[in-house]
Design a protein around this motif. Sequence first.
Motif, PDB file in Angstrom:
ATOM      1  N   THR A  54      -1.539  -4.393  -8.137  1.00 51.29           N
ATOM      2  CA  THR A  54      -0.949  -4.338  -6.799  1.00 51.29           C
ATOM      3  C   THR A  54      -0.277  -3.017  -6.478  1.00 51.29           C
ATOM      4  N   HIS A  55      -0.214  -2.096  -7.433  1.00 53.08           N
ATOM      5  CA  HIS A  55       0.506  -0.845  -7.223  1.00 53.08           C
ATOM      6  C   HIS A  55      -0.374   0.359  -7.534  1.00 53.08           C
ATOM      7  N   ASP A  56      -0.077   1.438  -6.847  1.00 54.85           N
ATOM      8  CA  ASP A  56      -0.761   2.707  -7.064  1.00 54.85           C
ATOM      9  C   ASP A  56      -0.189   3.383  -8.302  1.00 54.85           C
ATOM     10  N   ASP A  57      -1.064   3.804  -9.214  1.00 47.90           N
ATOM     11  CA  ASP A  57      -0.628   4.369 -10.486  1.00 47.90           C
ATOM     12  C   ASP A  57       0.101   5.693 -10.306  1.00 47.90           C
ATOM     13  N   LEU A  58      -0.287   6.492  -9.328  1.00 44.61           N
ATOM     14  CA  LEU A  58       0.285   7.828  -9.168  1.00 44.61           C
ATOM     15  C   LEU A  58       1.696   7.790  -8.588  1.00 44.61           C
ATOM     16  N   THR A  59       1.901   6.980  -7.545  1.00 48.06           N
ATOM     17  CA  THR A  59       3.165   7.010  -6.810  1.00 48.06           C
ATOM     18  C   THR A  59       4.077   5.822  -7.093  1.00 48.06           C
TER      19      THR A  59
ATOM     20  N   ASN B 159      -0.596  -0.597  -3.535  1.00 47.12           N
ATOM     21  CA  ASN B 159      -1.922  -0.086  -3.226  1.00 47.12           C
ATOM     22  C   ASN B 159      -2.431  -0.709  -1.920  1.00 47.12           C
ATOM     23  N   ARG B 160      -3.632  -0.294  -1.523  1.00 48.57           N
ATOM     24  CA  ARG B 160      -4.155  -0.730  -0.223  1.00 48.57           C
ATOM     25  C   ARG B 160      -4.360  -2.238  -0.160  1.00 48.57           C
ATOM     26  N   LYS B 161      -4.882  -2.822  -1.238  1.00 48.82           N
ATOM     27  CA  LYS B 161      -5.163  -4.252  -1.225  1.00 48.82           C
ATOM     28  C   LYS B 161      -3.884  -5.063  -1.043  1.00 48.82           C
TER      29      LYS B 161
ATOM     30  N   PHE C  73      -1.074  -4.007   0.208  1.00 47.05           N
ATOM     31  CA  PHE C  73      -0.536  -3.696   1.528  1.00 47.05           C
ATOM     32  C   PHE C  73      -1.202  -4.562   2.596  1.00 47.05           C
ATOM     33  N   PHE C  74      -2.518  -4.692   2.516  1.00 50.00           N
ATOM     34  CA  PHE C  74      -3.244  -5.524   3.472  1.00 50.00           C
ATOM     35  C   PHE C  74      -2.834  -6.991   3.345  1.00 50.00           C
ATOM     36  N   ASP C  75      -2.634  -7.449   2.104  1.00 50.69           N
ATOM     37  CA  ASP C  75      -2.233  -8.842   1.904  1.00 50.69           C
ATOM     38  C   ASP C  75      -0.891  -9.129   2.574  1.00 50.69           C
ATOM     39  N   ILE C  76       0.050  -8.189   2.455  1.00 45.86           N
ATOM     40  CA  ILE C  76       1.374  -8.378   3.064  1.00 45.86           C
ATOM     41  C   ILE C  76       1.253  -8.493   4.582  1.00 45.86           C
ATOM     42  N   ILE C  77       0.417  -7.648   5.179  1.00 45.61           N
ATOM     43  CA  ILE C  77       0.233  -7.707   6.634  1.00 45.61           C
ATOM     44  C   ILE C  77      -0.389  -9.037   7.042  1.00 45.61           C
ATOM     45  N   ASN C  78      -1.469  -9.422   6.356  1.00 45.39           N
ATOM     46  CA  ASN C  78      -2.163 -10.661   6.720  1.00 45.39           C
ATOM     47  C   ASN C  78      -1.272 -11.884   6.548  1.00 45.39           C
ATOM     48  N   ASN C  79      -0.367 -11.841   5.583  1.00 41.79           N
ATOM     49  CA  ASN C  79       0.538 -12.976   5.370  1.00 41.79           C
ATOM     50  C   ASN C  79       1.543 -13.129   6.507  1.00 41.79           C
ATOM     51  N   GLN C  80       1.756 -12.074   7.288  1.00 47.54           N
ATOM     52  CA  GLN C  80       2.701 -12.136   8.409  1.00 47.54           C
ATOM     53  C   GLN C  80       2.016 -12.523   9.721  1.00 47.54           C
ATOM     54  N   LEU C  81       0.695 -12.622   9.713  1.00 46.88           N
ATOM     55  CA  LEU C  81      -0.050 -12.918  10.938  1.00 46.88           C
ATOM     56  C   LEU C  81      -0.428 -14.387  10.982  1.00 46.88           C
ATOM     57  N   PRO C  82      -0.462 -15.012  12.186  1.00 43.61           N
ATOM     58  CA  PRO C  82      -0.034 -14.427  13.470  1.00 43.61           C
ATOM     59  C   PRO C  82       1.487 -14.334  13.561  1.00 43.61           C
ATOM     60  N   LEU C  83       1.959 -13.459  14.429  1.00 37.00           N
ATOM     61  CA  LEU C  83       3.390 -13.212  14.560  1.00 37.00           C
ATOM     62  C   LEU C  83       4.068 -14.330  15.352  1.00 37.00           C
ATOM     63  N   ASP C  84       5.357 -14.472  15.092  1.00 33.53           N
ATOM     64  CA  ASP C  84       6.160 -15.400  15.887  1.00 33.53           C
ATOM     65  C   ASP C  84       6.527 -14.744  17.220  1.00 33.53           C
TER      66      ASP C  84
ATOM     67  N   SER D 162      14.053  -0.760   5.465  1.00 32.87           N
ATOM     68  CA  SER D 162      13.511  -2.008   6.038  1.00 32.87           C
ATOM     69  C   SER D 162      12.017  -1.888   6.312  1.00 32.87           C
ATOM     70  N   ALA D 163      11.293  -1.308   5.355  1.00 35.13           N
ATOM     71  CA  ALA D 163       9.856  -1.098   5.534  1.00 35.13           C
ATOM     72  C   ALA D 163       9.150  -1.301   4.204  1.00 35.13           C
ATOM     73  N   THR D 164       7.856  -1.557   4.290  1.00 34.07           N
ATOM     74  CA  THR D 164       6.993  -1.664   3.111  1.00 34.07           C
ATOM     75  C   THR D 164       6.123  -0.414   3.058  1.00 34.07           C
ATOM     76  N   HIS D 165       6.014   0.178   1.864  1.00 35.34           N
ATOM     77  CA  HIS D 165       5.319   1.452   1.725  1.00 35.34           C
ATOM     78  C   HIS D 165       4.119   1.294   0.794  1.00 35.34           C
ATOM     79  N   ALA D 166       3.063   2.059   1.052  1.00 37.92           N
ATOM     80  CA  ALA D 166       1.860   1.989   0.221  1.00 37.92           C
ATOM     81  C   ALA D 166       1.191   3.354   0.179  1.00 37.92           C
ATOM     82  N   HIS D 167       0.437   3.575  -0.894  1.00 39.15           N
ATOM     83  CA  HIS D 167      -0.399   4.776  -1.018  1.00 39.15           C
ATOM     84  C   HIS D 167      -1.839   4.319  -1.185  1.00 39.15           C
ATOM     85  N   PHE D 168      -2.695   4.702  -0.245  1.00 40.74           N
ATOM     86  CA  PHE D 168      -4.098   4.304  -0.287  1.00 40.74           C
ATOM     87  C   PHE D 168      -4.929   5.216  -1.171  1.00 40.74           C
ATOM     88  N   GLY D 169      -4.371   6.344  -1.600  1.00 39.81           N
ATOM     89  CA  GLY D 169      -5.109   7.328  -2.380  1.00 39.81           C
ATOM     90  C   GLY D 169      -5.402   8.568  -1.564  1.00 39.81           C
TER      91      GLY D 169
END
Length: 729
Positions: free
Chosen positions: A319-324, A328-330, A332-343, A386-393
């Motif tokens: 779930t994490h980028d080795d460099l930073t 990772n992207r996967k 990050f996408f899961d976190i977004i999809n878990n919040q949809l649809p929005l209230d 108050s944010a989620t951060h990711a590195h896609f490469g």
Amino acid sequence: MGVVQFYTGSLIAGLLYAASAASTHANETPSSAGKTIKFSGSQYYPPLEWIDENGSAHGFISDLEREMANVTDHQADIQLMQWNAALQAVLTGDADAVPLIASEQRSAQFDFTQPFFYVAHGIFARNDGPQFTSLDQLANRRVAVARGAYAEDQFVATDYNVELVFARDELNCLEVVTQRLADACVEVATTSRALIERYDLPLQLTSPPFWPQPYAFGVRKGNTELLDLLNSQLAHLVVTGKYQQLSERWASELEWQQPSLLEQVKDLAWLISALLVATLAVASWGWLLRREVQAKTAELSDELKISKNLQQQVAYAATHDDLTGLLNRKAFFDIINNQLPLDAQQRLTIVVVKIANIDSIITTFGYTSAVNTVKHFAQRLQRVQSATHAHFGSGLFGVITSEPLSIALLVEQLATSQDISWNDIEPSPVYGVASLTQSDSEQIDAAELVRHALTALAHARKRRIPFFEYTQRIEPNAEQLQLLDEFHKVGCKQFVLHYQQQLSLNSDGRHHIEALIRWQHPSLGLISPNRFIPMLEKSGGIRKVTRWVILEAVKKLVWFQRLGIEVVISVNITSHDLVDDFFVPFVRDDIPESLRDHLIFEVTERELFDNPDKARSAMLELSSMGIRCSVDDFGTGYSTLSYLHDLAVDEVKLDRLFVSQICHNERSFKIVKSTIELAHELGLTVVAEGVEDDATMARLAELNCDRIQGFLIAKPVPEETLDIVVTRN
């Protein structure tokens, strides 16, 4: 849960995204349906891949490659060899793809598909020799690694004080340890354990696994067409369940297995025997034996803790980028999809950030500087609260927040360079922003939301501004994407040339015509170059088009010579051609000397000064070969006639904006008059385009303009009617 079962679930989101993203790429397909994909790989890498005594490829990866090829009616040509040779085969073009550990070091030469497996390394030593449980214990030791392997990259990039012994391949890495030429071999744990069992080597794994890394297919850097194809094939296997079936067939050999309780009991057999003997013989020895049992129990407890830590490391690596250390992207996408649809009243804002100068940092200062730049920027990005951060490469980051966010303030905050030392390179970030409210959240997912942000980022880079917020109006033109996709499928096969005559006011005994490209599309009809040339210039396809036009013009000149007609053909080229190192050699090799003085290359004035030094060099070489150069749309840029003389220009074409107004606009008349006079002073020919009435032609004749072009003289005509027009001239 084993490694294969763990990753089967994580493949679905990543590979489905890859499949959807593949349709947005507009690059040439590496091989059409029914052709062959050449895979290289290691001949000593069981159970992932190996060669039997008959030379046939076996293993989980080999079966996966065959299943992938079947998805798109391809054939899989699997060539297994020494590992370093397998890598070089892809880089030299002798193979299309190679399965390998996807690492930052290798990303300079390879692009990677979505991961399909995870591996970890271990230390292997002789049964009768020192037992090394960690990398630190290898200090001042001889350590064997396979040439070109991930372990070699890791040791070279770090400060472990070891003496490297380079082996031919994975099996040889273990053999040199058995031959006492090295103290230990560092290799992938699963495959090395299989090699030890298969070849009955007196070695054992002495350390817990480390360096957990994703395993993917690597293609030569920039070969996005093949990358998209492989990702699409992997995605298909996942969604159809074939990947799961294949994983289950190989699960018993691929999964990491801790020593069983039975094996542990066997290891302690001497202790059990001693306990029985001691119990029957001397009861007083019981206290000593109990101490031994307690010690062994403590060892087993430690091993369980190590195993648990390893599982946590594997889960973290998934779930994490080795460099930073960011998501990772996967994930990050899961976190977004878990919040949809929005209230109701909820709002999501996503920001994608690209270090725009990362490629320049690599080529100018080296890969290490680029890595440090990415790491430091990741640390800076984590200050966003108050944010989620990711590195896609590759220096591409993502930020998602449901809190109010000022993008201008964010850009200002991340521009501070307090964490950059004097010898670090300051990154040049560009931002793309997309927002989502409750009303739109039911029709969108993470992939589409990120695409919106990436579209905004691309728009910002195009306009050379620091950030841009997504709106519907910046969406890519669907027709242009369709045309670009078809261009990469059919090339120049649907292009045709129309020719427009020019009239010589001071006859030089030759006919002059200009070659104008058109796209004869089977469903859209005849397409003007204004609809596809700018798109091809951006995508890099214009070089192929220019060469096609030139070769077609050469064929037409040969035809005219056979008829005994003296014709000069003007062909449009671009600044992309002038800065192309292979363009001048192409002209020299493919245009006969006898035809070169019958060709004029036209380049627009604005493009001419994008790279004046390179343009000057190319045009001087073209001039030395007898090919004349013309500046098209002259008067709309910022050049001077003297500067054009330095660029070896032979003629200028006055822009229709001035020509069309010379009869009723005194300013335009003076500009045209003075340009013609100065051009003649410098020995340049002047051509006026956009002539559409007799009065304009008469005024140009008074000004001694050399040639004119426009609808008054002739409209562009197809090739098959050109001979009739020329005969009448």
